[in-house]
Write a protein that holds these residues in place. Sequence first.
Motif, PDB file in Angstrom:
ATOM      1  N   GLY A  84      92.376  24.573 -44.814  1.00  0.00           N
ATOM      2  CA  GLY A  84      92.633  24.089 -46.163  1.00  0.00           C
ATOM      3  C   GLY A  84      92.793  22.583 -46.200  1.00  0.00           C
ATOM      4  N   LEU A  85      93.596  22.026 -45.288  1.00  0.00           N
ATOM      5  CA  LEU A  85      93.793  20.585 -45.269  1.00  0.00           C
ATOM      6  C   LEU A  85      92.495  19.871 -44.907  1.00  0.00           C
ATOM      7  CD1 LEU A  85      95.654  18.171 -45.536  1.00  0.00           C
ATOM      8  CD2 LEU A  85      96.221  18.435 -43.111  1.00  0.00           C
ATOM      9  N   ILE A 258     101.011  38.872 -45.320  1.00  0.00           N
ATOM     10  CA  ILE A 258      99.945  38.072 -45.907  1.00  0.00           C
ATOM     11  C   ILE A 258     100.172  36.611 -45.558  1.00  0.00           C
ATOM     12  CG2 ILE A 258     101.162  37.853 -48.130  1.00  0.00           C
ATOM     13  CD1 ILE A 258      98.398  37.893 -49.475  1.00  0.00           C
ATOM     14  N   GLY A 259      99.101  35.923 -45.191  1.00  0.00           N
ATOM     15  CA  GLY A 259      99.171  34.506 -44.842  1.00  0.00           C
ATOM     16  C   GLY A 259      98.772  33.627 -46.011  1.00  0.00           C
ATOM     17  N   PHE A 260      98.468  32.366 -45.679  1.00  0.00           N
ATOM     18  CA  PHE A 260      98.107  31.392 -46.716  1.00  0.00           C
ATOM     19  C   PHE A 260      97.249  30.320 -46.055  1.00  0.00           C
ATOM     20  CE2 PHE A 260      98.543  28.405 -50.140  1.00  0.00           C
ATOM     21  CZ  PHE A 260      98.885  29.159 -51.251  1.00  0.00           C
ATOM     22  N   ASP A 261      96.052  30.085 -46.598  1.00  0.00           N
ATOM     23  CA  ASP A 261      95.179  28.994 -46.164  1.00  0.00           C
ATOM     24  C   ASP A 261      93.887  29.479 -45.519  1.00  0.00           C
ATOM     25  OD1 ASP A 261      94.512  26.331 -46.164  1.00  0.00           O
ATOM     26  OD2 ASP A 261      95.353  25.938 -44.183  1.00  0.00           O
ATOM     27  N   ASP A 262      93.764  30.756 -45.185  1.00  0.00           N
ATOM     28  CA  ASP A 262      92.517  31.317 -44.671  1.00  0.00           C
ATOM     29  C   ASP A 262      91.931  30.506 -43.520  1.00  0.00           C
ATOM     30  OD1 ASP A 262      90.394  33.093 -44.444  1.00  0.00           O
ATOM     31  OD2 ASP A 262      89.176  32.024 -45.933  1.00  0.00           O
ATOM     32  N   THR A 263      92.731  30.311 -42.465  1.00  0.00           N
ATOM     33  CA  THR A 263      92.223  29.659 -41.268  1.00  0.00           C
ATOM     34  C   THR A 263      91.348  30.636 -40.490  1.00  0.00           C
ATOM     35  OG1 THR A 263      94.301  30.252 -40.192  1.00  0.00           O
ATOM     36  CG2 THR A 263      94.111  28.011 -41.035  1.00  0.00           C
ATOM     37  N   PRO A 264      90.346  30.143 -39.738  1.00  0.00           N
ATOM     38  CA  PRO A 264      89.358  31.024 -39.101  1.00  0.00           C
ATOM     39  C   PRO A 264      89.949  32.052 -38.145  1.00  0.00           C
ATOM     40  CG  PRO A 264      88.595  28.754 -39.086  1.00  0.00           C
ATOM     41  CD  PRO A 264      90.011  28.719 -39.555  1.00  0.00           C
ATOM     42  N   HIS A 265      91.012  31.708 -37.422  1.00  0.00           N
ATOM     43  CA  HIS A 265      91.527  32.613 -36.402  1.00  0.00           C
ATOM     44  C   HIS A 265      92.240  33.827 -36.989  1.00  0.00           C
ATOM     45  CE1 HIS A 265      94.313  29.231 -37.063  1.00  0.00           C
ATOM     46  NE2 HIS A 265      95.265  30.131 -37.019  1.00  0.00           N
ATOM     47  N   GLY A 266      92.573  33.791 -38.274  1.00  0.00           N
ATOM     48  CA  GLY A 266      93.245  34.939 -38.873  1.00  0.00           C
ATOM     49  C   GLY A 266      92.401  36.199 -38.844  1.00  0.00           C
ATOM     50  N   ALA A 267      91.093  36.026 -38.966  1.00  0.00           N
ATOM     51  CA  ALA A 267      90.192  37.180 -38.962  1.00  0.00           C
ATOM     52  C   ALA A 267      90.010  37.759 -37.568  1.00  0.00           C
ATOM     53  CB  ALA A 267      88.835  36.782 -39.533  1.00  0.00           C
ATOM     54  N   LEU A 268      90.411  37.021 -36.529  1.00  0.00           N
ATOM     55  CA  LEU A 268      90.183  37.453 -35.146  1.00  0.00           C
ATOM     56  C   LEU A 268      91.356  38.246 -34.586  1.00  0.00           C
ATOM     57  CD1 LEU A 268      88.682  34.108 -33.754  1.00  0.00           C
ATOM     58  CD2 LEU A 268      87.475  36.063 -34.743  1.00  0.00           C
ATOM     59  N   LEU A 273      94.122  39.411 -40.408  1.00  0.00           N
ATOM     60  CA  LEU A 273      95.130  38.902 -41.336  1.00  0.00           C
ATOM     61  C   LEU A 273      94.611  38.818 -42.774  1.00  0.00           C
ATOM     62  CD1 LEU A 273      97.956  37.618 -41.712  1.00  0.00           C
ATOM     63  CD2 LEU A 273      96.871  35.396 -41.269  1.00  0.00           C
ATOM     64  N   THR A 274      95.324  39.442 -43.682  1.00  0.00           N
ATOM     65  CA  THR A 274      95.117  39.231 -45.112  1.00  0.00           C
ATOM     66  C   THR A 274      95.703  37.869 -45.462  1.00  0.00           C
ATOM     67  OG1 THR A 274      95.188  41.582 -45.624  1.00  0.00           O
ATOM     68  CG2 THR A 274      95.696  40.061 -47.422  1.00  0.00           C
ATOM     69  N   THR A 275      94.982  37.076 -46.263  1.00  0.00           N
ATOM     70  CA  THR A 275      95.419  35.708 -46.513  1.00  0.00           C
ATOM     71  C   THR A 275      94.976  35.238 -47.889  1.00  0.00           C
ATOM     72  OG1 THR A 275      95.430  33.457 -45.573  1.00  0.00           O
ATOM     73  CG2 THR A 275      93.352  34.686 -45.466  1.00  0.00           C
ATOM     74  N   VAL A 276      95.343  34.007 -48.229  1.00  0.00           N
ATOM     75  CA  VAL A 276      94.992  33.398 -49.518  1.00  0.00           C
ATOM     76  C   VAL A 276      94.072  32.209 -49.253  1.00  0.00           C
ATOM     77  CG1 VAL A 276      95.845  32.190 -51.564  1.00  0.00           C
ATOM     78  CG2 VAL A 276      97.131  34.127 -50.613  1.00  0.00           C
ATOM     79  N   ARG A 277      92.970  32.155 -49.962  1.00  0.00           N
ATOM     80  CA  ARG A 277      92.013  31.056 -49.818  1.00  0.00           C
ATOM     81  C   ARG A 277      92.091  30.147 -51.029  1.00  0.00           C
ATOM     82  NH1 ARG A 277      86.048  32.903 -48.823  1.00  0.00           N
ATOM     83  NH2 ARG A 277      86.946  33.297 -46.740  1.00  0.00           N
ATOM     84  N   LEU A 278      92.195  28.840 -50.768  1.00  0.00           N
ATOM     85  CA  LEU A 278      92.237  27.824 -51.821  1.00  0.00           C
ATOM     86  C   LEU A 278      90.913  27.064 -51.863  1.00  0.00           C
ATOM     87  CD1 LEU A 278      95.714  26.169 -51.132  1.00  0.00           C
ATOM     88  CD2 LEU A 278      95.209  27.930 -52.820  1.00  0.00           C
ATOM     89  N   ASP A 279      90.554  26.585 -53.041  1.00  0.00           N
ATOM     90  CA  ASP A 279      89.419  25.679 -53.179  1.00  0.00           C
ATOM     91  C   ASP A 279      89.918  24.271 -52.882  1.00  0.00           C
ATOM     92  OD1 ASP A 279      87.105  24.342 -53.792  1.00  0.00           O
ATOM     93  OD2 ASP A 279      87.151  24.789 -55.949  1.00  0.00           O
ATOM     94  N   ALA A 280      90.232  24.034 -51.608  1.00  0.00           N
ATOM     95  CA  ALA A 280      90.914  22.800 -51.222  1.00  0.00           C
ATOM     96  C   ALA A 280      90.022  21.578 -51.389  1.00  0.00           C
ATOM     97  CB  ALA A 280      91.397  22.902 -49.780  1.00  0.00           C
ATOM     98  N   GLU A 281      88.711  21.727 -51.225  1.00  0.00           N
ATOM     99  CA  GLU A 281      87.831  20.564 -51.365  1.00  0.00           C
ATOM    100  C   GLU A 281      87.876  20.022 -52.792  1.00  0.00           C
ATOM    101  OE1 GLU A 281      83.171  19.234 -50.732  1.00  0.00           O
ATOM    102  OE2 GLU A 281      83.969  20.970 -49.667  1.00  0.00           O
ATOM    103  N   SER A 282      87.859  20.910 -53.776  1.00  0.00           N
ATOM    104  CA  SER A 282      87.960  20.455 -55.163  1.00  0.00           C
ATOM    105  C   SER A 282      89.311  19.802 -55.423  1.00  0.00           C
ATOM    106  CB  SER A 282      87.760  21.635 -56.123  1.00  0.00           C
ATOM    107  OG  SER A 282      86.440  22.113 -56.068  1.00  0.00           O
ATOM    108  N   LEU A 283      90.353  20.339 -54.808  1.00  0.00           N
ATOM    109  CA  LEU A 283      91.679  19.736 -54.964  1.00  0.00           C
ATOM    110  C   LEU A 283      91.697  18.319 -54.400  1.00  0.00           C
ATOM    111  CD1 LEU A 283      93.901  22.787 -53.977  1.00  0.00           C
ATOM    112  CD2 LEU A 283      93.329  21.980 -56.275  1.00  0.00           C
ATOM    113  N   GLY A 284      90.988  18.105 -53.296  1.00  0.00           N
ATOM    114  CA  GLY A 284      90.886  16.765 -52.732  1.00  0.00           C
ATOM    115  C   GLY A 284      90.162  15.810 -53.659  1.00  0.00           C
ATOM    116  N   ARG A 285      89.094  16.291 -54.283  1.00  0.00           N
ATOM    117  CA  ARG A 285      88.351  15.442 -55.223  1.00  0.00           C
ATOM    118  C   ARG A 285      89.229  15.072 -56.435  1.00  0.00           C
ATOM    119  NH1 ARG A 285      82.961  14.761 -54.541  1.00  0.00           N
ATOM    120  NH2 ARG A 285      81.958  15.957 -52.873  1.00  0.00           N
TER     121      ARG A 285
END
Length: 312
Positions: A84-85, A258-268, A273-285
């Motif tokens: 996300g960051l 449930i996690g937060f940020d949908d980092t790649p290793h959560g799926a492994l 891991l169930t998680t939350v995905r943010l549209d972080a790139e748009s937030l950066g813009r």
Amino acid sequence: MSESTRRSPRVTAKDVARASGVSQTTVSFVLNGAAGHVSQKTRERVREAARTLGYVPNGSAQALRKGASRIVLLNVEGVPTGSGLGSYIRGLDAELASHQHVLLVLHGHLSSQALSDVAQAVSARAVIDLGDAGHADALATGASLTAFSAQADVPVRYLVERGHRHIATVLPDSPELRILAGLRERLMRQAADTAGLADCPTLVLPGAPEAAGERLRSFRTQHPEVTALAAYNDDLALVTLAAMRHLGLRAPEDLAVIGFDDTPHGALFSPALTTVRLDAESLGRIAARDALGLPTDGLAPEPARVIVRQSG
């Protein structure tokens, strides 16, 4: 010494910060014209405090002035460098570049004064301080940064829809993350209250699985009613799953996680891991335009969404 020759102690930026309830860094940004990320309400509060106290900035502080350079500082001290960051920084950098500005990212452990000194040294156009998120003026009043750290209602709503009425927040036992974690905790409690939940207790976990397991064991003794855990981020959610395994517990049968940020290793991990995905790139813009004082029309991020896997 006569009354006329006595001098009152010089009012400092620290005095203004204390009077207005913001950080010293924010005072410096507001009074020297580099406060694109600070809300108008906060700017007015700082200026009013400065007027009331009779604060006069020294000459060196005037080096920090809006438009003095095309550099924007981003301080990410204590913020996990997850996906996300990374996306947030890419969006921020790309949007600033499109307006002929340069992003300078700071990773060190900087005090408010040190960060202000850096901003003055490069005559920064604006500063986005994720490391100072505990100050509402620095994070919680900027729309893009609020969205980046917030949207705590998303995991709460998901868990409630799955039938959970007793949800706990899992926070890291880490001084470096206490500010952002504290903000997330408050937002989680607000989301739980909005959802009509009776309580939203907090479980603070260390990073080591065995120690985390003992902490979780004690927590379950105190809160046997809790059926779901919403972690501060994916890394802590995986520590939670490891702690559960240490105790012989299963997710989601014994506790949903449930996690937060949908980092790649959560799926492994197993369970994934169930998680939350943010549209972080748009937030950066959006943050980039906020920092430059530009309109953010047409840059609304996609809503955060739950990535459903096995743990919750």
